[in-house]
Design an enzyme around this catalytic site. Structure first.
Site, mmCIF file in Angstrom:
data_model
loop_
_atom_site.group_PDB
_atom_site.id
_atom_site.type_symbol
_atom_site.label_atom_id
_atom_site.label_comp_id
_atom_site.label_asym_id
_atom_site.label_seq_id
_atom_site.Cartn_x
_atom_site.Cartn_y
_atom_site.Cartn_z
ATOM 1 N N TYR A 1 -7.543 78.931 116.166
ATOM 2 C CA TYR A 1 -7.111 77.933 114.964
ATOM 3 C C TYR A 1 -6.274 76.989 115.729
ATOM 4 C CZ TYR A 1 -9.326 81.451 111.776
ATOM 5 O OH TYR A 1 -10.104 82.247 111.437
ATOM 6 N N ARG B 1 -19.979 83.947 111.602
ATOM 7 C CA ARG B 1 -21.131 83.037 112.143
ATOM 8 C C ARG B 1 -22.200 83.627 112.506
ATOM 9 N NH1 ARG B 1 -17.643 77.858 114.820
ATOM 10 N NH2 ARG B 1 -15.964 77.938 113.355
ATOM 11 N N TRP C 1 -14.548 80.769 104.947
ATOM 12 C CA TRP C 1 -13.469 79.930 105.422
ATOM 13 C C TRP C 1 -13.674 78.579 105.320
ATOM 14 C CZ3 TRP C 1 -15.655 77.334 109.448
ATOM 15 C CH2 TRP C 1 -16.765 77.617 110.123
ATOM 16 N N ALA D 1 -13.371 72.147 103.721
ATOM 17 C CA ALA D 1 -14.212 71.424 104.610
ATOM 18 C C ALA D 1 -13.500 70.626 105.497
ATOM 19 C CB ALA D 1 -15.041 70.617 103.768
#
Length: 365
Positions: A125, A187, A241, A245
């Site tokens: 992050y 993902r 998550w 956006a």
């Protein structure tokens, strides 16, 4: 590999003056025995087989009286997580280490006192780069909370060079060694998750319980058409998550890209191009319309967007990527908006967005 964990009260509360040494001296054996019993029960439960539909009615949402935070099961596992999770993102901010640690502690405190028990500590992050600073901050948090294991460990992106059996065996080993209670994917495609589940059942291993997926107004296909089937068939839930956006849904880009925004930074040239594109301008026009719905509900656009994500029964928790206390406090306020997300409001949002995927069945409340 990224790690997420749902912290318990015992894990998060800082010891009072003079209690730390006493606690360490008297509690290790009892704490270890308790963890061992918990792990044994969890492993026995997993060995009983896959989830069945007759248990689904027991997995109801609950609300904390003091904080108003809502809790859901992580998929169809027995782990209860707050509907809102916390992810601290400094996104390349130029601050000293001590300053960043101070902000991180502020954010964790605000989140915890608001009822959040899901904290994601991945090392990714920081503008998409692996940063020793974030890793060090993660260790700083871990030392403060005195955690010897995490509740969930995530495999971030599938490794095409590694057979699925090896991946599932590795995650099973992590759990059997007491380093984690569950594992999830991040993902991964629905097909890859199903393959992992099939491998786990074939070799008597532990399957994943959830998938981390991007989900917001403009990214709906995977969570609304692919993952619901996995939720109902094999119990895999969703931890979503980027509900805003990457900041696009906050409304800050309505009149261009502000100098202090993330999109103005060099590593986020792709975000700037996306915002300034024709599709980006169309999105901003739709957000302007959605602002009227937010005003009608008495909330902000970000709060509406987060509550909208949680209207989906397959979403166990939404991760909030806040970089300062003001942002986090506002985003946490989305909990108060969830009861206002009626079918009528959801229909109004769908009408404005015009991108609702075609479902075989409706999985929304």
């Amino acid at each position: 590999m990224q790690v997420s964990f749902a912290c318990t009260d015992h894990g998060l509360k800082a010891p009072r003056n003079g209690e730390h040494s006493k606690q360490n001296a008297t509690s290790p054996n009892s704490a270890s025995q308790a963890r061992a019993r918990f792990r044994t029960v969890a492993l026995i439960a997993r060995s009983l087989g896959s989830f069945t539909h007759r248990y689904h009615h027991n997995l109801k949402e609950s609300t904390a009286k003091l904080t108003g935070m809502k809790y859901r099961n992580l998929g169809k596992s027995g782990l209860r997580v707050s509907c809102l999770g916390n992810v601290w993102s400094h996104w390349g901010e130029k601050k000293t280490f001590s300053c960043l640690c101070q902000v991180a502690e502020q954010l964790m405190t605000i989140a915890y006192e608001s009822g959040v028990n899901l904290f994601d500590t991945a090392e990714v992050y920081s503008g998409g780069k692996r940063s020793s600073l974030v890793i060090t901050t993660k260790l700083y948090w871990g030392g403060k909370m005195q955690l010897e294991y995490v509740d969930v460990v995530f495999a971030n992106r599938p490794d095409s060079n590694t057979p699925m059996e090896e991946i599932v065996r590795a995650m099973t080993h992590v759990i059997n060694q007491g380093m984690a209670m569950y594992w999830g994917t991040s993902r991964w495609s629905a097909m890859e998750i199903m393959e992992a589940y099939s491998v786990a059942r074939q070799f008597n291993l532990i399957p994943p319980v959830c998938e981390q997926a991007e989900y917001h107004f403009f990214q709906r296909e995977k969570v609304e058409t692919q993952l619901p089937e996995l939720y109902h068939k094999i119990g895999v839930g969703v931890v979503s998550w980027s509900p805003l956006a990457c900041g696009i849904i906050t409304g800050k880009y309505e009149n261009g890209v502000p100098e202090s925004s993330r999109a103005s930074m060099k590593p986020y040239q792709w975000l700037r191009e996306k915002i300034m594109s024709e599709d980006g301008r169309k999105q901003q026009a739709k957000l302007k319309e959605l602002t009227h719905i937010a005003e009608k509900l008495g909330c902000t656009l970000p709060q509406l967007a987060i509550a909208w994500c949680l209207r989906n029964e397959g979403v166990s928790s939404v991760l909030l990527g806040s970089s300062n206390p003001t942002q986090l406090t506002e985003n946490l306020g989305a909990i108060q908006v969830i009861p206002k997300m009626t079918a009528g409001i959801a229909s109004e949002v769908d009408h404005i967005l015009g991108n609702r995927p075609h479902n075989k069945r409706d999985y929304h409340h």
